[in-house]
Design an enzyme around this catalytic site. Sequence first.
Site, mmCIF file in Angstrom:
data_model
loop_
_atom_site.group_PDB
_atom_site.id
_atom_site.type_symbol
_atom_site.label_atom_id
_atom_site.label_comp_id
_atom_site.label_asym_id
_atom_site.label_seq_id
_atom_site.Cartn_x
_atom_site.Cartn_y
_atom_site.Cartn_z
ATOM 1 C CE1 TYR A 39 -104.670 60.147 28.913
ATOM 2 C CE2 TYR A 39 -104.612 58.462 30.625
ATOM 3 C CZ TYR A 39 -104.837 59.764 30.237
ATOM 4 O OH TYR A 39 -105.239 60.700 31.174
ATOM 5 C CB SER A 53 -102.785 60.865 33.883
ATOM 6 O OG SER A 53 -103.284 59.585 34.219
#
Length: 264
Positions: free
Chosen positions: A155, A142
């Site tokens: 995250y 990501s």
Amino acid sequence: MSADERPRPTALITGGGTGIGAAIARRLAADGFHVVVAGRRRDRLEETATAINVDHPASASTVVMDVTSDASVRDAVATLARCDVLVNNAGGALGVSSVEDGDLGEWQQMYDTNVLGTVRVIQAVLPLLRRSPRATIVNISSIAGELVYEGGGGYTSAKHGTSVISATLRLELNGEHIRVTDLRPGMVHTEGFSLTRLHGDQAAADKVYEGVDRPLVAEDVADCVAFVVGLPQHVNIDTLVVKPVAQAAPHKIHRAPIDWKAGD
């Protein structure tokens, strides 16, 4: 043996039953791969594989795999006769709390799926990849694997871990023919990502994409995977960052129409 008689290359896609994973499976099947769709939920796996097989007969199969379990990964990979491409897509985000208020159970779960899960599958599949002339690993990270933002400590820590695995593995495999790509998508509008992260709050999940003109969709990420995999074997894309035009950074998103010009 003619080209038509040769076994099709096999791609294993974790988290392949829904969202980005399912889109990757569809795209690679269209590109001539036999795709093995792996994940925890047999019903969603079967649904995805059945749909693929309608369009591309005998191109998809399923295997139940929980990437947080050593035994589950080992048993699932043991069913494979070959693996040419591994797409580590299983992962995800939980919560948007600050570091101070973070739920350590959620942090641990994100680490176990995004980091340890990626390692488990790589360790299990490497012997098969070493036998393939098309050996390629694509780890779906990501932009959170390179940047941070408030409320994303758990995250971003996990996805930094995913990206570091790719970089380290590439060094360790230097001299072998195996390619390793770290794919870092930005904002992707899928059915479940934000809904899961926000604990089922549909209104909050919808707000994430509110006003964004053309966020990425799962098929955009699948196109990136197909590009990486389809290059000649001596060509390795180390890191591929892909974001919608509307997203300049995690903290800078244009939430209004964009003039795409007529005909585009």
